[in-house]
Design a protein around this motif. Structure first.
Motif, PDB file in Angstrom:
ATOM      1  N   SER A 262      25.876  57.803  53.359  1.00 55.23           N
ATOM      2  CA  SER A 262      24.950  58.786  53.919  1.00 55.23           C
ATOM      3  C   SER A 262      24.579  59.829  52.801  1.00 55.23           C
ATOM      4  N   LEU A 263      23.530  59.430  52.158  1.00 57.61           N
ATOM      5  CA  LEU A 263      23.032  60.060  50.802  1.00 57.61           C
ATOM      6  C   LEU A 263      22.085  61.055  51.013  1.00 57.61           C
ATOM      7  N   LYS A 264      22.157  62.275  50.689  1.00 55.85           N
ATOM      8  CA  LYS A 264      21.019  63.381  50.787  1.00 55.85           C
ATOM      9  C   LYS A 264      20.258  63.023  49.327  1.00 55.85           C
ATOM     10  N   GLU A 265      19.768  64.082  48.873  1.00 49.65           N
ATOM     11  CA  GLU A 265      18.990  63.999  47.573  1.00 49.65           C
ATOM     12  C   GLU A 265      19.670  63.690  46.309  1.00 49.65           C
ATOM     13  N   ASN A 266      19.352  62.872  45.496  1.00 47.81           N
ATOM     14  CA  ASN A 266      19.672  62.798  43.952  1.00 47.81           C
ATOM     15  C   ASN A 266      21.189  62.362  43.931  1.00 47.81           C
ATOM     16  N   LEU A 267      21.848  61.584  44.807  1.00 40.99           N
ATOM     17  CA  LEU A 267      23.251  60.998  44.813  1.00 40.99           C
ATOM     18  C   LEU A 267      23.115  59.513  44.358  1.00 40.99           C
ATOM     19  N   GLN A 268      24.168  59.110  43.754  1.00 43.64           N
ATOM     20  CA  GLN A 268      24.325  57.681  43.523  1.00 43.64           C
ATOM     21  C   GLN A 268      25.667  57.248  43.611  1.00 43.64           C
ATOM     22  N   HIS A 269      25.823  56.336  44.506  1.00 41.27           N
ATOM     23  CA  HIS A 269      27.123  55.820  45.228  1.00 41.27           C
ATOM     24  C   HIS A 269      27.075  54.212  45.282  1.00 41.27           C
ATOM     25  N   GLU A 270      28.277  53.646  44.953  1.00 43.12           N
ATOM     26  CA  GLU A 270      28.298  52.199  45.144  1.00 43.12           C
ATOM     27  C   GLU A 270      29.642  51.933  45.872  1.00 43.12           C
ATOM     28  N   ILE A 271      29.524  50.579  46.425  1.00 42.38           N
ATOM     29  CA  ILE A 271      30.848  50.014  46.923  1.00 42.38           C
ATOM     30  C   ILE A 271      30.932  48.376  46.238  1.00 42.38           C
ATOM     31  N   ARG A 272      32.181  48.075  45.627  1.00 40.27           N
ATOM     32  CA  ARG A 272      32.000  46.963  45.323  1.00 40.27           C
ATOM     33  C   ARG A 272      33.419  46.414  45.796  1.00 40.27           C
ATOM     34  N   THR A 273      33.278  44.860  46.381  1.00 42.93           N
ATOM     35  CA  THR A 273      34.405  44.656  47.125  1.00 42.93           C
ATOM     36  C   THR A 273      34.761  42.837  46.477  1.00 42.93           C
ATOM     37  N   THR A 274      36.050  42.701  46.360  1.00 44.20           N
ATOM     38  CA  THR A 274      36.276  41.130  46.268  1.00 44.20           C
ATOM     39  C   THR A 274      37.409  40.962  47.231  1.00 44.20           C
ATOM     40  N   ILE A 275      37.132  39.701  48.147  1.00 40.58           N
ATOM     41  CA  ILE A 275      38.010  39.325  48.820  1.00 40.58           C
ATOM     42  C   ILE A 275      38.416  38.008  48.430  1.00 40.58           C
ATOM     43  N   ASN A 276      39.637  37.631  48.027  1.00 40.63           N
ATOM     44  CA  ASN A 276      40.068  36.452  47.652  1.00 40.63           C
ATOM     45  C   ASN A 276      40.807  35.629  48.731  1.00 40.63           C
ATOM     46  N   HIS A 277      40.518  34.721  49.158  1.00 43.18           N
ATOM     47  CA  HIS A 277      40.981  33.802  50.386  1.00 43.18           C
ATOM     48  C   HIS A 277      41.724  32.835  49.395  1.00 43.18           C
ATOM     49  N   LEU A 278      43.122  32.965  49.377  1.00 49.02           N
ATOM     50  CA  LEU A 278      43.704  32.069  48.476  1.00 49.02           C
ATOM     51  C   LEU A 278      44.784  31.224  49.337  1.00 49.02           C
ATOM     52  N   VAL A 279      45.051  31.173  50.596  1.00 46.22           N
ATOM     53  CA  VAL A 279      45.494  30.296  51.315  1.00 46.22           C
ATOM     54  C   VAL A 279      44.860  29.749  52.668  1.00 46.22           C
ATOM     55  N   GLU A 280      45.486  28.937  53.356  1.00 46.02           N
ATOM     56  CA  GLU A 280      44.728  28.552  54.691  1.00 46.02           C
ATOM     57  C   GLU A 280      44.614  29.687  55.770  1.00 46.02           C
ATOM     58  N   ASN A 281      43.785  29.591  56.600  1.00 45.37           N
ATOM     59  CA  ASN A 281      43.764  30.285  57.860  1.00 45.37           C
ATOM     60  C   ASN A 281      43.912  31.959  57.544  1.00 45.37           C
ATOM     61  N   THR A 282      42.970  32.215  56.753  1.00 46.73           N
ATOM     62  CA  THR A 282      42.614  33.875  56.567  1.00 46.73           C
ATOM     63  C   THR A 282      41.380  34.130  56.886  1.00 46.73           C
TER      64      THR A 282
END
Length: 415
Positions: free
Chosen positions: A272-292
């Protein structure tokens, strides 16, 4: 910058009470950072918001020295009202207070770890910087079969003792089998032009539950980076909510490893950004076994000259059959100068999976505004109602009713 960094590192070592072995470990991390420098646009993970250029533009002569031997007065006016809670209080990157007064003290263990015992290698220069310069590492253990009675709020505050300073802090959490923790990261920085670098590590044992809410609401001129690593065992659940709104720049990065069967991760976020703001979200979800299972929903409302980015990656190992992964990002651009960037990724090596991703952006629907105005609202009220409805979809994903109401009040949303 490298000469300044080396000089400040020598000052930090001089006032720190650490062993020669730990000093050498910190030097190794420092040299790794010096070799790589701040991340920049040439790196894929930083292609949208180049923190190297942002720091150069926003902070003149960034200092890396912060005398953590100096105590700071706690300003209780920043505390969240109307919610009984435990506290950890950071001021200028120094832990001033740890208070679990609502809990059974025998069920919580707090250790002051050193870098000799805990280190991570993520090929991330900001984590290298954090490991080199962070003051202390506190490891908080929630013991088996214990659920905290009240939420824990971590207050991130600064005062006028620092300006144009790099702050590095770190906490490690271990949730024992069948334990649970509700954690709120609450940013209340009222100083200017600091770069705050945070690293959390979470280890969730079997049947444990982590609910983490990150609230950056209040306008400030600081730059922030937060990296969260989450390791999950069998049948564990992590729920992460991000409100990204106040700082000049904020990047939240989450790496989640679903190591145990029937583990699940939920990540929901609002820009929820007003003027002149810079934001980021970076996600990494690693499914490594069964049934996740994983679920991600990110929504943006962007004002004039504001920019948000969402990079979301779902990785499915060849062993991770019956994976269920979902990812969606949407953005409303309130001005022709606002910008939203999305980079959804699926990397799948298993056959029996259900994964999907999507992204969409656009302006407010003028037909919807016209309809609301025909019902008696003015133009501004109509816009606000549509925006509230757009964001409430994310807020409603919060499973804790008390914290859901708190965040609604902080944002000013009404149903």
């Amino acid at each position: 910058m490298n000469e300044q960094l080396q000089s400040d590192f020598d000052k930090i070592v001089k006032v720190s009470k650490i062993s020669e072995k730990e000093i050498q470990i910190k030097k190794d991390f420092l040299n790794k950072f010096i070799e790589s420098g701040f991340p920049n646009r040439k790196q894929e993970d930083w292609k949208f918001l180049d923190i190297s250029q942002i720091i150069k533009k926003s902070i003149n002569d960034l200092s890396f020295f912060n005398d953590y031997s100096q105590t700071n007065k706690i300003d209780s006016s920043v505390f969240v009202k109307g919610l009984d809670h435990n506290k950890i209080i950071f001021i200028n990157g120094r832990i001033e207070k740890i208070d679990f007064k609502y809990e059974d003290q025998n069920k919580i263990e707090i250790n002051n770890e050193t870098k000799e015992n805990v280190s991570f290698d993520y090929n991330n220069s900001l984590i290298d910087l954090n490991s080199a310069l962070s003051h202390k590492v506190f490891r908080i253990i929630i013991k088996k079969n214990y659920s905290l009675k009240r939420p824990l709020i971590i207050y991130h505050t600064t005062n006028d003792k620092i300006k144009s300073t790099n702050i590095n802090l770190r906490l490690d959490f271990e949730l024992g089998e069948n334990s649970s923790l509700k954690l709120i990261d609450y940013f209340a920085n009222n100083t200017e032009k600091n770069f705050i670098n945070i690293f959390y590590n979470f280890n969730l044992r079997k049947d444990s539950i982590l609910k983490n809410y990150k609230i950056d609401k209040f306008k400030n001129d600081n730059l922030k980076y937060s990296f969260n690593n989450i390791e999950q065992g069998n049948n564990s659940v992590s729920e992460t909510f991000i409100l990204s709104a106040g700082s000049d720049y904020f990047k939240n990065e989450i790496n989640c490893n679903l190591n145990g069967e029937y583990s699940s991760a939920f990540i929901n976020g609002i820009f929820s950004l007003k003027e002149n703001l810079q934001h980021e979200i970076r996600t990494t979800i690693n499914h490594l076994v069964e049934n996740t299972k994983s679920y991600q929903l990110i929504k943006s409302v962007l004002g004039k000259n504001s920019k948000s980015a969402y990079q979301g990656r779902i990785f499915v190992n060849s062993k991770a059959q019956k994976t269920d992964g979902y990812q969606l990002s949407k953005a409303i651009l309130l001005d022709e100068t606002s910008e939203f960037n999305a980079k959804p990724e699926l990397e799948i090596y298993a056959d029996d999976v259900k994964c999907s991703h999507g992204s969409a952006s656009g302006s407010l629907d003028e037909n919807s505004i016209f309809y609301l105005m025909s019902r008696g609202l003015n133009y501004q009220q109509s816009k606000e109602l549509l925006i509230n409805g757009f964001l409430l979809d994310v807020i409603e994903k919060i499973t804790d009713l008390e914290i859901k109401d708190l965040i609604k009040n902080i944002i000013g949303l009404k149903e």
